[in-house]
Enzyme design. Sequence first.
Site, PDB file in Angstrom:
ATOM      1  N   THR A   1       0.799  -0.794   0.105  1.00  9.44           N
ATOM      2  CA  THR A   1       0.296  -0.050  -0.347  1.00  9.44           C
ATOM      3  C   THR A   1       0.755   1.169   0.084  1.00  9.44           C
ATOM      4  O   THR A   1       1.947   0.700   0.134  1.00  9.44           O
ATOM      5  CB  THR A   1      -0.889   0.431   0.900  1.00  9.44           C
ATOM      6  OG1 THR A   1      -1.906  -1.230   1.060  1.00  9.44           O
ATOM      7  CG2 THR A   1      -1.558   1.374   1.516  1.00  9.44           C
TER       8      THR A   1
ATOM      9  N   GLU B   1      -2.765  -4.395  -1.876  1.00  6.90           N
ATOM     10  CA  GLU B   1      -3.186  -5.275  -1.175  1.00  6.90           C
ATOM     11  C   GLU B   1      -1.771  -5.799  -1.086  1.00  6.90           C
ATOM     12  O   GLU B   1      -0.837  -5.746  -0.611  1.00  6.90           O
ATOM     13  CB  GLU B   1      -3.788  -6.040  -1.603  1.00  6.90           C
ATOM     14  CG  GLU B   1      -4.609  -6.413   0.104  1.00  6.90           C
ATOM     15  CD  GLU B   1      -3.933  -7.813   1.032  1.00  6.90           C
ATOM     16  OE1 GLU B   1      -3.485  -6.486   2.203  1.00  6.90           O
ATOM     17  OE2 GLU B   1      -2.908  -8.576   1.031  1.00  6.90           O
TER      18      GLU B   1
ATOM     19  N   ASP C   1      -8.939  -9.840   1.862  1.00  3.04           N
ATOM     20  CA  ASP C   1      -9.001  -8.977   2.920  1.00  3.04           C
ATOM     21  C   ASP C   1      -9.593  -9.147   3.358  1.00  3.04           C
ATOM     22  O   ASP C   1     -10.393  -8.893   4.733  1.00  3.04           O
ATOM     23  CB  ASP C   1      -8.760  -7.189   3.164  1.00  3.04           C
ATOM     24  CG  ASP C   1      -6.987  -6.963   2.652  1.00  3.04           C
ATOM     25  OD1 ASP C   1      -6.419  -7.455   3.176  1.00  3.04           O
ATOM     26  OD2 ASP C   1      -7.669  -5.766   2.384  1.00  3.04           O
TER      27      ASP C   1
ATOM     28  N   SER D   1      -8.176  -2.148   6.343  1.00  4.27           N
ATOM     29  CA  SER D   1      -7.209  -1.159   7.956  1.00  4.27           C
ATOM     30  C   SER D   1      -6.734   0.531   7.598  1.00  4.27           C
ATOM     31  O   SER D   1      -5.848   1.023   8.566  1.00  4.27           O
ATOM     32  CB  SER D   1      -5.980  -1.937   8.190  1.00  4.27           C
ATOM     33  OG  SER D   1      -5.913  -2.830   8.584  1.00  4.27           O
TER      34      SER D   1
HETATM   35  N1  GLY Z   1      -5.174  -3.984   2.121  1.00  3.03           N
HETATM   36  C1  GLY Z   1      -4.858  -3.249   3.045  1.00  3.03           C
HETATM   37  C2  GLY Z   1      -5.858  -2.523   3.539  1.00  3.03           C
HETATM   38  O1  GLY Z   1      -6.630  -2.382   2.560  1.00  3.03           O
HETATM   39  O2  GLY Z   1      -5.918  -2.430   5.086  1.00  3.03           O
END
Ligand code: GLY
Length: 592
Positions: free
Chosen positions: A414, A434, A454, A479
Amino acid sequence: MRYFLSGLTLLAASAVHAQQAADAVQPEAATQGAFQAISPEVATALDAKFAGVPVEAQNWMVAAANPWAVKAGADALANGGSAADALVAVQAMLGLVEPQSSGIGGGAFLVYYDAATATLTTLDGRETAPLAATPRLFQDGDGEPLGFYDAVVGGLSVGTPGTPALMEDAHVRWGKLPWADLLAPAIERAESGFDVSPRLAGLIEGDAERLGRFATTSEYFMPGGTPLAAGDLLQNQAYADTLRAMADGGARAFYTGDIAADIVATVQGAEGNPGVLSAVDLSIYRVKERPPVCATYRAHNVCGMGPPSSGALTVGQILGMLENYDLSAGPNDPEVRRLIGDASRLAFADRGRYMADSDFVPVPTDGLVAPAYLAERAKLLGGDAALAEVAPGSPEFDHALIWADDASIELPSTSHFVIVDATGNVASMTTTIENGFGSRLMVRGFLLNNELTDFSFRSQADGVPIANRVEPGKRPRSSMAPSIVMKDGAPVLAIGSPGGSRIIGYVAESIIAHLDWGMDVQQAVSVPHAVNRFGKYDVEEGTSAEALTEALTGMGFEVGARALTSGLHAISIGETLKGGADPRREGIALGQ
Ligand code: GLY
């Protein structure tokens, strides 16, 4: 190539940032090698950089994970563009130069402050599960969860991308410059090429086996079978062509027609692990405006993205509990770290039980950040040892709550960037595909996400459904915590980070560093990390945070030292703008 960067006010945040800044303002910086003095990865002496000063400017600023992306955003701002214009330019460039972390094949959340109306808006450009997905998407024939990378690599994990639609939506709402002009720098850079950064090269080498499973991906990142090295010139004509189609046809050119058909064919044709994404999924994708989630902390309002992100809720819970304690003793004080660590564990317990896409499951959003609820939870922190047991609480809610605890896995990847424009608009955007390199599937010059991992791989526990289970059309819990901190109705700080579920700890810690420990933004993003999610206290290897180990262990925590690769970028907004870039990554802040 023309640059608008001469005359910028640039103060270096550290020796490394000084070099980057110097490179960044050379008028002909567009030549290859302009950004070779990039900070190495994690194993650097972070404490030495702690002494850095923020970049300071009067009018506008952008801070992001790669100097090319920062320059693209800075060009837009110097040209009179808004923060929304700049975010389009930044994102288009990040997809080229930091392809492993974010791009048009992924999703993003945006928190935007519009100065003209003094309003805060949050836009959800999260990837969406295909209509053909079922709760058992990531389970084998016996209902057991697949191995993480068995699920990640290939088509099964690919959700409908949201980033192109989010870029367009933000531009339609708040943009001033022509859309095509904002994609032009990335198109030009893709065609003329850029130097592979040390970070990208290291990640390619580390992931060579997975990247090598798909011919298109392998040929791009490992031409002739050899992983690209730092400093290699990398061109991406396919990406330039895709952006050109979007420049002419808008996001529609991505979600329908030839590009969409290629995405679907790539996902459904992925050898060994085909996915179920369809042309219909792409054509019906929509950005969702959601109400911002805000929590009060030290007379500030910490605002961010609500469900399907757990970011603002969990950061808000941590801060809301800590509001009841004095943290002024600072980051090296074990008692302060005990409080932060156990507040985080309590918040993560609620996150695991209650947080998911609120369009599919009722989420007690208000109850989770209600000051009275958090004050009650905070009483659990009143002892002097690590909590022996941590369980979800019972936030006020008008629905029966029957959810089982979650079982999803998130690994760090990210990117986060922040922008303030000359009229005071603020963008705080966290963007992702991701896992590093996402699904490893590449089409038309960009990588496709693996965001569906996720979701919880398990759909139920002892017959009780898990809130974050896969469902058709649902968005996986995130997150990501793009944040704007408000005081007296005006923004004073924009901040966020990558880092999987550790994002929450990084963002909460940096906000505490700024508001409680009096650190400027550069210090706040550089502070040696100590983060806790589910019980184990992670302290940042090679930094002063390791010195906390003995005291925290004595309190009953399990403590481990490890690399903690945040990528915090922050701008504080006061009499001047001050920008900080995380020394653990390759970014800079730039302003005028
Ligand atoms: N894939 C990282 C998040 O959305 O937290």
